[in-house]
Each structure stands twice: as structure tokens, then as C-alpha cells.
Design a protein around this motif. Structure first.
Motif, PDB file in Angstrom:
ATOM      1  N   VAL A 200       0.829  -1.299  -0.155  1.00  0.00           N
ATOM      2  CA  VAL A 200       0.066  -0.045  -0.004  1.00  0.00           C
ATOM      3  C   VAL A 200       0.930   1.305  -0.075  1.00  0.00           C
ATOM      4  CG1 VAL A 200      -1.604   1.368   1.140  1.00  0.00           C
ATOM      5  CG2 VAL A 200      -1.944  -1.209   1.220  1.00  0.00           C
ATOM      6  N   VAL A 201       0.623   2.058  -0.992  1.00  0.00           N
ATOM      7  CA  VAL A 201       1.376   3.350  -0.884  1.00  0.00           C
ATOM      8  C   VAL A 201       0.759   4.584  -0.816  1.00  0.00           C
ATOM      9  CG1 VAL A 201       3.014   2.318  -2.629  1.00  0.00           C
ATOM     10  CG2 VAL A 201       1.089   3.396  -3.650  1.00  0.00           C
ATOM     11  N   ALA A 202      -0.613   4.530  -0.934  1.00  0.00           N
ATOM     12  CA  ALA A 202      -1.224   5.806  -0.594  1.00  0.00           C
ATOM     13  C   ALA A 202      -3.039   5.566  -0.216  1.00  0.00           C
ATOM     14  CB  ALA A 202      -1.429   6.679  -1.894  1.00  0.00           C
ATOM     15  N   ILE A 203      -3.444   6.357   0.569  1.00  0.00           N
ATOM     16  CA  ILE A 203      -5.071   6.366   0.760  1.00  0.00           C
ATOM     17  C   ILE A 203      -5.664   7.601   0.750  1.00  0.00           C
ATOM     18  CG2 ILE A 203      -6.716   5.646   2.609  1.00  0.00           C
ATOM     19  CD1 ILE A 203      -4.247   4.037   3.826  1.00  0.00           C
ATOM     20  N   THR A 204      -6.504   7.672  -0.451  1.00  0.00           N
ATOM     21  CA  THR A 204      -7.512   8.785  -0.455  1.00  0.00           C
ATOM     22  C   THR A 204      -8.841   8.288   0.299  1.00  0.00           C
ATOM     23  OG1 THR A 204      -6.406   8.990  -2.517  1.00  0.00           O
ATOM     24  CG2 THR A 204      -8.503  10.091  -2.156  1.00  0.00           C
ATOM     25  N   TRP A 205      -9.144   9.283   1.273  1.00  0.00           N
ATOM     26  CA  TRP A 205     -10.244   9.233   2.083  1.00  0.00           C
ATOM     27  C   TRP A 205     -11.249  10.255   2.361  1.00  0.00           C
ATOM     28  CZ3 TRP A 205     -11.186  11.384   6.851  1.00  0.00           C
ATOM     29  CH2 TRP A 205     -10.271  12.178   7.261  1.00  0.00           C
ATOM     30  N   LYS A 206     -12.498  10.021   2.367  1.00  0.00           N
ATOM     31  CA  LYS A 206     -13.410  11.093   3.003  1.00  0.00           C
ATOM     32  C   LYS A 206     -14.248  10.163   4.052  1.00  0.00           C
ATOM     33  CE  LYS A 206     -17.032  10.686  -0.439  1.00  0.00           C
ATOM     34  NZ  LYS A 206     -17.487  11.706  -1.636  1.00  0.00           N
ATOM     35  N   LYS A 207     -15.030  10.743   4.806  1.00  0.00           N
ATOM     36  CA  LYS A 207     -15.850  10.165   5.831  1.00  0.00           C
ATOM     37  C   LYS A 207     -16.703   9.181   5.212  1.00  0.00           C
ATOM     38  CE  LYS A 207     -19.126  10.873   9.672  1.00  0.00           C
ATOM     39  NZ  LYS A 207     -18.538   9.844  10.569  1.00  0.00           N
ATOM     40  N   GLY A 208     -16.412   7.773   5.692  1.00  0.00           N
ATOM     41  CA  GLY A 208     -17.216   6.674   5.232  1.00  0.00           C
ATOM     42  C   GLY A 208     -16.840   5.970   3.999  1.00  0.00           C
ATOM     43  N   GLU A 209     -15.668   6.635   3.505  1.00  0.00           N
ATOM     44  CA  GLU A 209     -15.202   6.077   2.186  1.00  0.00           C
ATOM     45  C   GLU A 209     -13.413   6.051   2.478  1.00  0.00           C
ATOM     46  OE1 GLU A 209     -16.466   7.480  -1.350  1.00  0.00           O
ATOM     47  OE2 GLU A 209     -18.683   7.638  -0.591  1.00  0.00           O
ATOM     48  N   VAL A 225     -10.823   1.893   6.738  1.00  0.00           N
ATOM     49  CA  VAL A 225      -9.507   1.312   6.292  1.00  0.00           C
ATOM     50  C   VAL A 225      -8.803   1.357   7.889  1.00  0.00           C
ATOM     51  CG1 VAL A 225      -7.103   1.647   5.352  1.00  0.00           C
ATOM     52  CG2 VAL A 225      -9.172   2.302   4.534  1.00  0.00           C
ATOM     53  N   LEU A 226      -8.429   0.127   8.178  1.00  0.00           N
ATOM     54  CA  LEU A 226      -7.442  -0.270   9.397  1.00  0.00           C
ATOM     55  C   LEU A 226      -6.122  -0.578   8.937  1.00  0.00           C
ATOM     56  CD1 LEU A 226      -7.283  -1.231  12.281  1.00  0.00           C
ATOM     57  CD2 LEU A 226      -8.098  -3.216  12.057  1.00  0.00           C
ATOM     58  N   ILE A 227      -5.274   0.382   9.598  1.00  0.00           N
ATOM     59  CA  ILE A 227      -3.825   0.316   9.260  1.00  0.00           C
ATOM     60  C   ILE A 227      -3.164  -0.639  10.467  1.00  0.00           C
ATOM     61  CG2 ILE A 227      -1.779   1.373   8.729  1.00  0.00           C
ATOM     62  CD1 ILE A 227      -3.672   3.740   7.988  1.00  0.00           C
ATOM     63  N   THR A 228      -2.499  -1.562  10.176  1.00  0.00           N
ATOM     64  CA  THR A 228      -1.431  -2.438  11.245  1.00  0.00           C
ATOM     65  C   THR A 228      -0.234  -2.392  10.923  1.00  0.00           C
ATOM     66  OG1 THR A 228      -2.150  -4.386  10.391  1.00  0.00           O
ATOM     67  CG2 THR A 228      -4.050  -3.858  11.753  1.00  0.00           C
ATOM     68  N   VAL A 229       0.172  -1.530   9.876  1.00  0.00           N
ATOM     69  CA  VAL A 229       1.636  -1.575   9.545  1.00  0.00           C
ATOM     70  C   VAL A 229       2.447  -0.883  10.716  1.00  0.00           C
ATOM     71  CG1 VAL A 229       3.190  -0.561   8.021  1.00  0.00           C
ATOM     72  CG2 VAL A 229       1.009  -1.085   7.293  1.00  0.00           C
ATOM     73  N   SER A 383      -4.928   5.933  19.187  1.00  0.00           N
ATOM     74  CA  SER A 383      -5.963   5.165  19.600  1.00  0.00           C
ATOM     75  C   SER A 383      -7.507   5.479  19.198  1.00  0.00           C
ATOM     76  CB  SER A 383      -5.888   5.019  21.031  1.00  0.00           C
ATOM     77  OG  SER A 383      -6.455   5.962  21.777  1.00  0.00           O
ATOM     78  N   GLN A 384      -7.625   6.651  18.591  1.00  0.00           N
ATOM     79  CA  GLN A 384      -8.993   7.213  18.182  1.00  0.00           C
ATOM     80  C   GLN A 384      -9.095   7.298  16.778  1.00  0.00           C
ATOM     81  OE1 GLN A 384     -11.325   8.276  20.499  1.00  0.00           O
ATOM     82  NE2 GLN A 384      -9.703   7.405  22.082  1.00  0.00           N
ATOM     83  N   PRO A 385     -10.333   6.821  16.201  1.00  0.00           N
ATOM     84  CA  PRO A 385     -10.377   6.828  14.829  1.00  0.00           C
ATOM     85  C   PRO A 385     -10.554   8.270  14.169  1.00  0.00           C
ATOM     86  CG  PRO A 385     -12.338   6.325  16.061  1.00  0.00           C
ATOM     87  CD  PRO A 385     -11.422   6.231  17.004  1.00  0.00           C
ATOM     88  N   ILE A 386     -10.327   8.353  12.997  1.00  0.00           N
ATOM     89  CA  ILE A 386     -10.230   9.485  12.196  1.00  0.00           C
ATOM     90  C   ILE A 386     -11.639   9.495  11.348  1.00  0.00           C
ATOM     91  CG2 ILE A 386      -9.491  11.235  10.502  1.00  0.00           C
ATOM     92  CD1 ILE A 386      -6.594   9.631  10.974  1.00  0.00           C
ATOM     93  N   GLN A 387     -12.693  10.383  11.859  1.00  0.00           N
ATOM     94  CA  GLN A 387     -13.950  10.277  11.278  1.00  0.00           C
ATOM     95  C   GLN A 387     -14.562   9.050  10.997  1.00  0.00           C
ATOM     96  OE1 GLN A 387     -14.403  13.497   8.268  1.00  0.00           O
ATOM     97  NE2 GLN A 387     -12.672  14.635   8.763  1.00  0.00           N
ATOM     98  N   ASP A 388     -14.606   8.185  12.030  1.00  0.00           N
ATOM     99  CA  ASP A 388     -14.691   6.935  11.800  1.00  0.00           C
ATOM    100  C   ASP A 388     -14.440   6.136  10.525  1.00  0.00           C
ATOM    101  OD1 ASP A 388     -16.435   4.618  12.842  1.00  0.00           O
ATOM    102  OD2 ASP A 388     -18.212   5.297  11.759  1.00  0.00           O
ATOM    103  N   THR A 389     -13.340   6.398   9.783  1.00  0.00           N
ATOM    104  CA  THR A 389     -12.886   5.909   8.584  1.00  0.00           C
ATOM    105  C   THR A 389     -11.587   5.479   8.563  1.00  0.00           C
ATOM    106  OG1 THR A 389     -14.388   7.514   7.637  1.00  0.00           O
ATOM    107  CG2 THR A 389     -12.655   6.654   6.265  1.00  0.00           C
ATOM    108  N   ILE A 390     -10.576   6.023   9.378  1.00  0.00           N
ATOM    109  CA  ILE A 390      -9.012   5.494   9.194  1.00  0.00           C
ATOM    110  C   ILE A 390      -8.875   5.104  10.940  1.00  0.00           C
ATOM    111  CG2 ILE A 390      -6.811   6.147   9.007  1.00  0.00           C
ATOM    112  CD1 ILE A 390      -8.598   6.100   6.599  1.00  0.00           C
TER     113      ILE A 390
END
Length: 425
Positions: A200-209, A225-229, A383-390
Motif C-alpha cells: 500500500v502506497v497511498a490512501i485517499t479518503w473521506k468520511k465513510g469511504e 481502513v484499518l492500518i496495522t503497519v 487510539s482514536q479513529p479519524i472520522q470513523d474511517t481511518i
């Protein structure tokens, strides 16, 4: 659409995928050609038993790990045997203890502000009479925690040392790989999709996507998207986020990861258990602490396998020659010193050697995280999600007492999974 895209198929990624896969459509992307991350049990014909390249011990009665082992019908064995020490060439038996250790713990209990353990020692135990104490603490922090004493949090180390934890630990029978395979099989039962060799090299996001871009130009879309890297990997080769997440990326920069090199050496017999004039005798050896170039070693006791595992960790790794030839020579010199034998005797009685340098693994960046003074202030951010998305999960992102362990990876991922499942959307 995919409900959850999980980046990383280590302990945290697998645990989260297993839980979330029960109710949601889950895709796991893994950059390696295997699952497990820094857990890697290898069946090498050179050795008579499976060997652990990475995580090996269960340190104490850890609830999530214990529950998973029971569910997977995997037994564990408690480490047993004697502790031996070799310092200045002299052999002694018994737990290594430095005068002044209890005084240091008492002072740590009274500490109000967080400072590095090195600053703590210089501030409160700087007298010449505490020289041995300072050296032993630095050795322990560098070795066991794989931490830099100039960065490691004194308050976090206090909590670790005061906890009723069994440092000798337990071994999962057959290795940690059995537990990883169990989680993977459970994920497949939930129809979780795995794709290996996917960087994975990039993540484009907005709330819910979230759209996750791969190095080959392909992409996947999901609701979360859940990141465990590991943070060490993200620091060396960051994933590009659009829009940016500066607060979280700044927090990742402040997480420290310890370097570790493991030396797995199997002998034809456990010569240290015998009255053999060619080798030093250390009957019923479990742990060996020393002033050797590779200072810490252990056996598989109570299992009778002629296997010694060496452990070299901490800031010293930045100073030494880490070429394969140099590491092999360091291993041989250490064992010659510890076993009090000649090189010819040593080499002729070894069945196999494997050296694993986790700091040189580009998909790990080190062995495990430790709490620094700066990092302690930032874990709550991750430990807190970013806008329930990341979301972030893993041993390094866990804001609890077991940071740096497999248990922390499990607990972190379970917290995230419960958070996601609590959403009624």
C-alpha cells in the motif's frame, strides 16, 4: 463495497479480520508473501524443531492470548530451569541482582514527572557507589526492552518492573505459527479475502469511504481502513494520505521501535549439560546472562532440545558491523567465551545456525515498540479513529500496559473491532 480494508496480516490484522469478518465484508492486504508479520515460525530441515524467527514468548497470564490458545487447542509450556551468569569469565548460578535495585524502584514509585530512564539514573543515582546499578539498568533496558535508555520512559518502565509478570514466560507448543494459522483459518471461514504481495502506497479518503492505492497502480475501495503497519515502516516509507492526517503522522514519528538480532543455534547435543572437558557445564540451563558480545541466551527448557537462542538488542545495533560474516563471527566468539571452548570444538558440534536481523527487515523496521517520554503523550491520538474511517491497531499503537507484545497487538485489534461493530450504520 468492501466494509473494512485491513492493511497488514500480522497478529493485529488477523485478529481484527477474524472478529470483523463475522458481520462484515473484509479484505486484508499484506505486503509480504506470507501472513504473520513479525511472528514467523519456520520449519527448517537444518534444525530438529520449528524455530522462531520473531515473537517467541508469552510473558505471563495474558487474557486474550490465553483465550485464543484455548480456542485453538494449542498448549503452552512454562519455561523452567536454572539461571546462569558469566561475567569476567566467571560462572555463577542464580538470578542476576544488583545492589540498590530496590532503592531504585522505591525512587521510581515516588517519581511524578516522566523523564527518560537515563536522566532518572543520572539525577538520583549518579554516585560512584551506584555504578554497577546504572550499568545493570541500562543493560536490562537495552536488552529486554530493546530500548534506548536516553529515550525510554521511566514511568512506563516503572509500571513494567512493578507488575507481577513472569519474565521467563511460556512457549506455545509448536511455535506461535500455530496460533497465526488458526486465526487465518478462522478468517477464511468468515469469507475474509486475503491478497499477499500487495504494498500500500497511498490512501485517499473521506468520511465513510477509503480508496487504498497499491504500488502497482491498482486500488481497492472500502467504507473503512484499518492500518496495522508497524510505525517504524511508516516512518521509513510513509503511506501518503489525502487529505493529510498530520496529527496522527506526527504521533507515529514519536513512537520508538527497538532493534533486535536473534541468533538461533542448534548443537548436536546439549554439551553444557554434560561433564565434557571441551565445554563449560551449566546443568539445567534455562537463561544465561553475561558480558559476552551477545549477552543473553536461553534454551527451550523444560523441553530437552540442544538449542540456544541468543538475543542482541538496543542501541548497540547502531554501532556494530551487521554484515552476515561479522554477525556470524560475533556469534561464534560469544559462544566460545560462554561455553569456554575452542572454535574448532564449537564449530564441529553445531548442527545449524540462523541469524535474524529484524532491524534490516524493510517490512518490520525493528522488533517491537517501547514507550518513550515523547511517545507516551501521543498514543491516545492513534487510539482514536479519524472520522470513523481511518483506524490504527497493533502492538505499537496500544495505549495499555503490554505495549511491545503479541498480547498488545491482540488487545489493540479487539478494541478497534468492538469500536467498529458498535456502529449501527
Amino acid at each position: 463495497m468492501i466494509d473494512i480494508i485491513i492493511v497488514g496480516a500480522g497478529a493485529a490484522g488477523l485478529s481484527a479480520a477474524r472478529t470483523l469478518g463475522k458481520t462484515k465484508k473484509v479484505l486484508v492486504l499484506e505486503a509480504r508473501d506470507r501472513i504473520g508479520g513479525r511472528i514467523h515460525t519456520v520449519h527448517d530441515k537444518t534444525f530438529s524443531v520449528p524455530i522462531e524467527y520473531g515473537a517467541e514468548f508469552i510473558h505471563g497470564d495474558l487474557p486474550v492470548t490465553k483465550s485464543l490458545l484455548e480456542e485453538a487447542s494449542i498448549k503452552s509450556r512454562k519455561g523452567e530451569g536454572k539461571v546462569w551468569n558469566v561475567y569476567a569469565g566467571k560462572l555463577s548460578e542464580g538470578e542476576f541482582y544488583t545492589e540498590g535495585w530496590d532503592d531504585m524502584l522505591a525512587k521510581l514509585k515516588a517519581l511524578q514527572e516522566d523523564i527518560s530512564i537515563n536522566e532518572f539514573l543520572q539525577r538520583y543515582f549518579n554516585d560512584e557507589k551506584y555504578k554497577d546499578l546504572r550499568e545493570s539498568v541500562v543493560q536490562f533496558v537495552s536488552g529486554y526492552d530493546a530500548a534506548d535508555p536516553e529515550k525510554a520512559s521511566a514511568l512506563s518502565l516503572r509500571d513494567e518492573w512493578l507488575a507481577e509478570e513472569d519474565l521467563t514466560g511460556y512457549h506455545p507448543e509448536g511455535g506461535y505459527g500455530g496460533l497465526i494459522n488458526f486465526l487465518y483459518d478462522e478468517c477464511l471461514k468468515q469469507n475474509v479475502t486475503f491478497k499477499l504481495n500487495q504494498e500500500v502506497v497511498a490512501i485517499t479518503w473521506k468520511k465513510g469511504e477509503g480508496m487504498v492505492m497499491l504500488s502497482d497502480g491498482s486500488f481497492f475501495e472500502g467504507r473503512r481502513v484499518l492500518i496495522t503497519v508497524p510505525p517504524a515502516v511508516l516512518k521509513a516509507k510513509p503511506i501518503i494520505f489525502s487529505p493529510d492526517i498530520p496529527q496522527q503522522l506526527d504521533a507515529i514519528q514519536k513512537i520508538e521501535t527497538g532493534g533486535v538480532i536473534k541468533f538461533v543455534v542448534e548443537f548436536k547435543e546439549a554439551y553444557w549439560e554434560k561433564d565434557d572437558y571441551r565445554f563449560r557445564t551449566m546443568n539445567n540451563l534455562h537463561f544465561l546472562f553475561s558480558d559476552a558480545e551477545i549477552p543473553t541466551w536461553w534454551t527451550q527448557k523444560p523441553k530437552d532440545v540442544p538449542l540456544l537462542t541468543g538475543w542482541l538488542a538496543g542501541p548497540v545495533l547502531k554501532e556494530i558491523d551487521r554484515s552476515p560474516e561479522a554477525l556470524l563471527a560475533r556469534c561464534q566468539r560469544s559462544l566460545m567465551y560462554l561455553l569456554n571452548c575452542s572454535k574448532a570444538a564449537l564449530v564441529s558440534h553445531i548442527r545449524g545456525i540462523k541469524i535474524i536481523d529484524w532491524s534490516n527487515d524493510p517490512l518490520a523496521g525493528g522488533a517491537y515498540a517501547y514507550r518513550s517520554v515523547e511517545g507516551n503523550k501521543t498514543l491516545k491520538i492513534l487510539s482514536q479513529p479519524i472520522q470513523d474511517t481511518i483506524y490504527f491497531a497493533g502492538e505499537a499503537y496500544y495505549d495499555g500496559p503490554a505495549m511491545g507484545t503479541v498480547e498488545a497487538a491482540f488487545q489493540s485489534s479487539e478494541l478497534v473491532a468492538r469500536n467498529i461493530n458498535g456502529d449501527n450504520r
